[in-house]
Write an enzyme that holds these catalytic residues in place. Structure first.
Site: not given
Ligand SMILES: [Zn+2]
Length: 255
Positions: A148, A152, A227, A229
């Protein structure tokens, strides 16, 4: 001869005699006049009054002039003192007003500097009252890099997204796997990115204030659910990411 050619000796006494007689006559007349005057109060009164009044007036005028000159000098002194005091009071008032204006100006400048300092240093979380649902560098097949590149924030579709700090929008549109995304160049030269947006509310080149709403969160791009990011970067492009939690915390944001 003696009578026709009279010597000065003889003439002089006779002149003296005539003069004396005349003086006596005048004295007599004067006496008679005085007596007459005294005997006639109606006539004497105006005469006496005139004389007395004349003298009194002369004295009064004399005193009055002296008094007037003195009073005038005093008045001039007083006027000069008053003018001086007034000038000093005006100068003092002016100095005080200038000092107040200077202080007000300085206070305003201080306030402006403080506001600017605050503006430059204020950072907020991109989603209010939320939490990080997926951390930085979390591994998984979902991300093309293998981990990642941001964090998030838990957010339903349509949640307001805020610029975390002062900056300028450098990207606003489709970002591929990021869906609709916004990239902001921050005033310190770093970049922040906001992805999967349902709606973009800023355009490229626009300046944004700390906490300014720039978009609504969503579920666009490569996601498993709604969500936000969020990435922090050293440059505008993918791959220059840095730890967003450390970035936000270093700017005083609790995450
Ligand atoms: Zn993410």
């Amino acid at each position: 001869m003696a009578f026709t050619r009279a010597t000065g000796k003889h003439r002089a006494p006779s002149r003296m005699t005539r003069r004396s007689a005349n003086i006596a006559g005048i004295a007599t007349l004067a006496t008679a006049g005085v007596v007459g005057t005294l005997a006639s109060p109606a006539m004497a009164a105006p005469s006496t009054t005139t004389v007395d009044t004349g003298l009194t007036q002369a004295i009064v005028i004399g005193d009055s002039i002296a008094d007037q000159v003195g009073a005038q000098a005093d008045a001039q002194k007083q006027a000069a003192a008053k003018a001086k005091a007034q000038a000093e009071a005006e100068a003092a008032a002016k100095a005080k007003a200038e000092q107040r204006a200077k202080e007000a100006r300085e206070a305003k400048e201080r306030a402006a500097r403080e506001a600017e300092r605050k503006r430059l240093n204020t950072f907020v979380a991109p989603i209010s009252d939320s939490y990080v649902s997926t951390g930085y560098k979390t591994g998984g097949s979902l991300w093309s890099s293998g981990s990642h590149t941001g964090i998030d924030f838990h957010a339903g579709i349509g949640t307001p997204v805020h610029a975390v700090g002062l900056g300028t929008v450098v990207e606003a549109g489709n970002g591929g796997a990021y869906g609709n995304n916004v990239v902001i160049k921050m005033h310190d030269g770093t970049y922040t990115q906001y992805g999967h947006l349902s709606e973009i509310q800023v355009s490229v080149g626009q300046s944004v204030e700390p906490g300014q709403q720039i978009a609504l969160s969503g579920n666009t791009g490569n996601t498993t659910g709604p969500h936000l990011h969020f990435e922090a970067r050293t440059g505008p492009d993918y791959g220059s990411d840095i730890d967003p939690i450390a970035y936000l915390r270093s700017h005083g944001v609790t995450v």
